[in-house]
Design a protein around this motif. Structure first.
Motif, PDB file in Angstrom:
ATOM      1  N   LEU A 164     -93.276  51.599 -24.997  1.00 48.83           N
ATOM      2  CA  LEU A 164     -92.139  50.799 -25.313  1.00 48.83           C
ATOM      3  C   LEU A 164     -91.538  51.250 -26.763  1.00 48.83           C
ATOM      4  O   LEU A 164     -90.382  51.272 -26.928  1.00 48.83           O
ATOM      5  CB  LEU A 164     -92.455  49.188 -25.389  1.00 48.83           C
ATOM      6  CG  LEU A 164     -91.319  48.433 -25.540  1.00 48.83           C
ATOM      7  CD1 LEU A 164     -90.032  48.658 -24.586  1.00 48.83           C
ATOM      8  CD2 LEU A 164     -91.631  46.650 -25.547  1.00 48.83           C
ATOM      9  N   SER A 165     -92.438  51.354 -27.696  1.00 50.83           N
ATOM     10  CA  SER A 165     -92.018  51.825 -29.028  1.00 50.83           C
ATOM     11  C   SER A 165     -91.528  53.036 -28.778  1.00 50.83           C
ATOM     12  O   SER A 165     -90.407  53.485 -29.671  1.00 50.83           O
ATOM     13  CB  SER A 165     -93.233  51.689 -29.826  1.00 50.83           C
ATOM     14  OG  SER A 165     -93.120  52.370 -31.080  1.00 50.83           O
ATOM     15  N   LEU A 205     -88.865  55.230 -13.621  1.00 52.35           N
ATOM     16  CA  LEU A 205     -87.598  55.025 -14.443  1.00 52.35           C
ATOM     17  C   LEU A 205     -87.536  55.868 -15.510  1.00 52.35           C
ATOM     18  O   LEU A 205     -86.514  56.278 -16.127  1.00 52.35           O
ATOM     19  CB  LEU A 205     -87.478  53.879 -14.548  1.00 52.35           C
ATOM     20  CG  LEU A 205     -86.949  52.649 -13.323  1.00 52.35           C
ATOM     21  CD1 LEU A 205     -87.092  51.048 -13.639  1.00 52.35           C
ATOM     22  CD2 LEU A 205     -85.537  53.028 -12.771  1.00 52.35           C
ATOM     23  N   ILE A 206     -88.887  56.034 -16.211  1.00 58.90           N
ATOM     24  CA  ILE A 206     -88.914  56.850 -17.314  1.00 58.90           C
ATOM     25  C   ILE A 206     -88.749  58.275 -16.973  1.00 58.90           C
ATOM     26  O   ILE A 206     -87.995  58.916 -17.637  1.00 58.90           O
ATOM     27  CB  ILE A 206     -90.260  56.632 -18.017  1.00 58.90           C
ATOM     28  CG1 ILE A 206     -90.348  55.361 -18.497  1.00 58.90           C
ATOM     29  CG2 ILE A 206     -90.742  57.906 -19.095  1.00 58.90           C
ATOM     30  CD1 ILE A 206     -91.685  54.850 -19.028  1.00 58.90           C
ATOM     31  N   ASN A 207     -89.106  58.727 -15.858  1.00 58.69           N
ATOM     32  CA  ASN A 207     -89.062  60.145 -15.321  1.00 58.69           C
ATOM     33  C   ASN A 207     -87.650  60.184 -15.037  1.00 58.69           C
ATOM     34  O   ASN A 207     -86.937  61.378 -15.464  1.00 58.69           O
ATOM     35  CB  ASN A 207     -89.868  60.356 -14.077  1.00 58.69           C
ATOM     36  CG  ASN A 207     -91.131  60.408 -14.277  1.00 58.69           C
ATOM     37  OD1 ASN A 207     -91.709  60.858 -15.367  1.00 58.69           O
ATOM     38  ND2 ASN A 207     -91.891  60.421 -13.456  1.00 58.69           N
ATOM     39  N   ARG A 208     -86.993  59.243 -14.293  1.00 60.01           N
ATOM     40  CA  ARG A 208     -85.540  59.282 -14.095  1.00 60.01           C
ATOM     41  C   ARG A 208     -84.466  59.660 -15.687  1.00 60.01           C
ATOM     42  O   ARG A 208     -83.779  60.478 -15.425  1.00 60.01           O
ATOM     43  CB  ARG A 208     -85.109  58.231 -13.173  1.00 60.01           C
ATOM     44  CG  ARG A 208     -83.499  58.164 -12.744  1.00 60.01           C
ATOM     45  CD  ARG A 208     -83.456  56.772 -11.906  1.00 60.01           C
ATOM     46  NE  ARG A 208     -82.244  56.817 -11.221  1.00 60.01           N
ATOM     47  CZ  ARG A 208     -81.129  56.507 -11.551  1.00 60.01           C
ATOM     48  NH1 ARG A 208     -81.002  55.696 -12.853  1.00 60.01           N
ATOM     49  NH2 ARG A 208     -80.172  56.542 -10.885  1.00 60.01           N
ATOM     50  N   LEU A 209     -84.888  58.752 -16.360  1.00 66.33           N
ATOM     51  CA  LEU A 209     -84.480  58.959 -17.708  1.00 66.33           C
ATOM     52  C   LEU A 209     -84.442  60.242 -18.291  1.00 66.33           C
ATOM     53  O   LEU A 209     -83.496  60.941 -18.712  1.00 66.33           O
ATOM     54  CB  LEU A 209     -84.966  57.780 -18.634  1.00 66.33           C
ATOM     55  CG  LEU A 209     -84.315  57.993 -20.150  1.00 66.33           C
ATOM     56  CD1 LEU A 209     -83.010  57.698 -20.255  1.00 66.33           C
ATOM     57  CD2 LEU A 209     -85.079  56.958 -21.172  1.00 66.33           C
ATOM     58  N   ALA A 225     -84.977  51.632 -18.279  1.00 69.29           N
ATOM     59  CA  ALA A 225     -86.443  52.234 -18.443  1.00 69.29           C
ATOM     60  C   ALA A 225     -87.375  51.262 -19.414  1.00 69.29           C
ATOM     61  O   ALA A 225     -88.391  50.901 -19.296  1.00 69.29           O
ATOM     62  CB  ALA A 225     -86.648  53.723 -19.070  1.00 69.29           C
ATOM     63  N   GLN A 226     -86.655  50.931 -20.527  1.00 68.57           N
ATOM     64  CA  GLN A 226     -87.552  49.974 -21.379  1.00 68.57           C
ATOM     65  C   GLN A 226     -87.592  48.531 -20.888  1.00 68.57           C
ATOM     66  O   GLN A 226     -88.897  47.955 -21.047  1.00 68.57           O
ATOM     67  CB  GLN A 226     -86.472  49.516 -22.594  1.00 68.57           C
ATOM     68  CG  GLN A 226     -86.448  50.767 -23.769  1.00 68.57           C
ATOM     69  CD  GLN A 226     -85.609  50.381 -24.881  1.00 68.57           C
ATOM     70  OE1 GLN A 226     -85.667  49.463 -25.517  1.00 68.57           O
ATOM     71  NE2 GLN A 226     -84.853  51.537 -25.346  1.00 68.57           N
ATOM     72  N   ALA A 227     -86.548  48.107 -19.987  1.00 66.88           N
ATOM     73  CA  ALA A 227     -86.978  46.847 -19.304  1.00 66.88           C
ATOM     74  C   ALA A 227     -88.211  46.977 -18.371  1.00 66.88           C
ATOM     75  O   ALA A 227     -88.825  45.999 -18.238  1.00 66.88           O
ATOM     76  CB  ALA A 227     -85.616  46.199 -18.457  1.00 66.88           C
TER      77      ALA A 227
END
Length: 195
Positions: A119-120, A183-187, A69-71
């Motif tokens: 990102l932070s 990807l953030i939602n997936r995380l 997700a960060q990437a």
């Protein structure tokens, strides 16, 4: 004609064949697990091919869903900065173009800020405030995506090569950002499933 092969030679050949077969199927390169995670993470993204392409070339760590997700956010942030610089350096011919450029540069600047905050937040996830942090990250990436769409809206009345160049760059950025949101939602969903 008796063509008997000595048992020891036959045994040695079988062992050699099996060892080559086992080593070729089980030996994975160090980045294979990371690439497997990227592939499985991108398969259901809004733009899976773009997701896979952009994250496969990412040079940083992507060994956990959080790092993936960060990437994705880093890739989106990098492209937002490039799009912002590109737009800021374009010269407009008409007042209509000038207005569209000005608004779009402002929108891209806002996207850069929102992706930076995201990102932070992702880099400093804590179990006690995870839900709050994920909500912030999802909100900021959604806002960045809205800004990118709003930027394109300003170019509806603009024609020619400038419009097509801006549309191509910002549309690609919006797709990468959409994948980052996925990807953030997936995380977030995977974390909710763990006890």
């Amino acid at each position: 004609m008796n063509m008997s092969v000595p048992f020891s030679l036959l045994f040695t050949l079988i062992i050699l064949f099996l060892s080559v077969l086992i080593s070729s199927t089980s030996a994975k390169k160090p980045g294979d697990a990371s690439q497997d995670l990227v592939r499985s993470s991108c398969v259901h993204a809004s733009y899976p091919n773009i997701c896979l392409r952009s994250l496969s070339s990412y040079s940083g760590p992507a060994n956990t869903p959080g790092e993936v997700a960060q990437a994705a956010v880093k890739v989106s942030l990098s492209r937002a900065r490039k799009a912002s610089n590109y737009l800021a350096n374009l010269r407009s011919q008409s007042k209509r173009e000038q207005g569209a450029f000005h608004d779009c540069v402002e929108q891209m600047g806002d996207s850069v800020d929102e992706l930076s905050k995201t990102l932070s937040e992702l880099k400093h996830l804590r179990s006690g405030s995870f839900r709050w942090q994920m909500s912030n990250a999802e909100t900021w990436v959604s806002a960045a995506l809205t800004n990118e769409d709003t930027c394109l809206d300003g170019f509806k009345e603009v024609t020619g090569k400038v419009r097509s160049d801006v549309k191509r760059k910002v549309t690609n950025l919006a797709r990468v950002t959409s994948n980052a949101l996925y990807l953030i939602n997936r995380l977030d969903q995977s974390r909710q499933k763990t006890p």
